[in-house]
Design an enzyme around this catalytic site. Structure first.
Site, PDB file in Angstrom:
ATOM      1  N   ASP A 200       1.512  -4.995 -10.188  1.00 44.65           N
ATOM      2  CA  ASP A 200       0.944  -4.018  -9.243  1.00 44.65           C
ATOM      3  C   ASP A 200      -0.146  -3.192  -9.917  1.00 44.65           C
ATOM      4  O   ASP A 200      -0.144  -3.037 -11.143  1.00 44.65           O
ATOM      5  CB  ASP A 200       2.005  -2.993  -8.806  1.00 44.65           C
TER       6      ASP A 200
HETATM    7  N1  URA Z   1       8.061  -5.267 -10.058  1.00 48.09           N
HETATM    8  C1  URA Z   1       7.288  -4.352  -9.453  1.00 48.09           C
HETATM    9  O1  URA Z   1       7.776  -3.557  -8.657  1.00 48.09           O
HETATM   10  N2  URA Z   1       5.986  -4.306  -9.776  1.00 48.09           N
HETATM   11  C2  URA Z   1       5.410  -5.127 -10.651  1.00 48.09           C
HETATM   12  O2  URA Z   1       4.207  -5.033 -10.895  1.00 48.09           O
HETATM   13  C3  URA Z   1       6.225  -6.088 -11.257  1.00 48.09           C
HETATM   14  C4  URA Z   1       7.546  -6.137 -10.946  1.00 48.09           C
END
Ligand code: URA
Length: 247
Positions: A103
Site C-alpha cells: 500500500d
Molecule cells: N497488508 C496490508 O494491509 N498492506 C500492505 O501493504 C501489505 C499487507
C-alpha cells in the site's frame, strides 16, 4: 539497452570473448540485418536478434529487492503524478514488475523482476509464501485480540488463514507486534487489525519467505544473489509444511 556481445553471452550461448568472435564472423543478425559490431546497442524488448538464423529467446532475468518508502505507489504510472516505486528504479535499465504490492502507506521489502513466472509463483496463494510484517496498532491490544489474528478471523472476502503473531512491545498507548501471513489479499494486515476495532499506524514488510530486508536503506534497491532467488522459489509441499508450522 545492452551491447550485442552482452546479449549473446547472457543468453547462455558462451563467454563474452566467444560472443565477440561469433558476431565478428557474421553469425548474428538484429532485425534481419547482420551486425558484426559487438558493441552495437540492442533493446531486447524491441529488437529481434537471431543467432545462426534462430531467434534468441532466452532473455536475462533479473531479480531485485527494493526498500519501498512510505508514500510511494506500487504502480507504473499514477494519473495524479504521485511518486511511484519506478522513480526509485531509474538506474535498473530493464522493465521489471513488482511481485505483489505494498500500500501507499506501507514501507519495506518489495521484490521486482522481469521473470513473470517467478513473480506469479511467489504471489500464488497456493504456494503459501510467508510475508512478515512489523505493525504498530493505534492502541494496546490484548492477548485475546492477538490470538484472533493468529487463529484467523472473518473478513468480507472470507476467513484469514492461521498466522504467526508475536507481541514485540507495548508502549504506554500502542502495541507493536509481528505478523506473518501466507496470503496476499488487498490491505490484508490493515483489514485484520481493523476487524479488531483498531487501526494500523505503521506497517513495514520485513521479510518474504526466507529473505529479509537486512541492511538495505529506505528507498534503495539491490540485486538478489542467485542463492537468495533459489531459496525463495517455493516448492508446493515445503510451502504447505511451512504454513502449518505457523500455527
Ligand atoms: N497488508 C496490508 O494491509 N498492506 C500492505 O501493504 C501489505 C499487507
Amino acid at each position: 539497452m545492452k551491447t550485442l556481445e552482452r546479449v549473446i553471452s547472457k543468453a547462455g550461448l558462451g563467454s563474452r570473448t566467444e560472443a565477440r568472435g561469433w558476431i565478428g564472423a557474421g553469425r548474428v543478425s538484429v532485425n534481419k540485418r547482420v551486425i558484426q559490431n559487438p558493441d552495437h546497442w540492442v533493446d531486447m524488448e524491441l529488437d529481434k536478434v537471431h543467432f545462426d538464423g534462430k531467434p534468441l529467446e532466452k532473455k536475462e532475468h533479473i531479480y531485485l529487492m527494493l526498500y519501498k518508502p512510505k508514500g510511494y505507489l506500487t504502480t507504473y504510472k499514477d494519473p495524479e503524478r504521485r511518486p511511484t516505486v519506478y522513480d526509485l528504479l531509474q538506474d535498473v535499465g530493464t522493465f521489471v514488475v513488482p511481485v505483489g504490492r505494498l500500500d501507499l502507506d506501507t514501507s519495506g521489502l518489495l521484490l521486482l523482476t522481469n521473470d513473470t513466472q517467478f513473480a506469479e509463483r511467489i504471489m500464488n496463494p497456493e504456494f503459501h509464501v510467508a510475508k512478515r510484517y512489523l505493525v504498530k496498532a493505534n492502541r494496546l491490544l490484548t492477548d485475546e485480540e492477538l490470538g484472533r489474528l493468529r487463529n484467523g478471523l472473518e473478513l468480507e472476502d472470507g476467513p484469514t488463514r492461521p498466522a504467526f503473531v508475536k507481541r514485540a512491545r507495548d508502549s504506554e498507548k500502542y502495541t507493536h507486534f509481528e505478523i506473518t501471513i501466507t496470503e496476499g489479499r488487498n490491505r490484508q494486515v490493515r483489514r485484520m487489525v481493523e476487524a479488531l476495532g483498531s487501526v494500523v499506524l505503521k506497517l513495514v514488510r520485513v521479510a518474504i519467505g526466507p529473505l529479509g530486508i537486512g541492511e538495505l536503506n529506505v528507498g534503495k534497491w539491490r540485486y538478489l544473489e542467485p542463492s537468495e532467488r533459489a531459496r525463495l522459489m517455493p516448492q508446493r509441499s515445503l510451502a504447505r509444511k511451512a504454513s502449518t508450522r505457523l500455527t
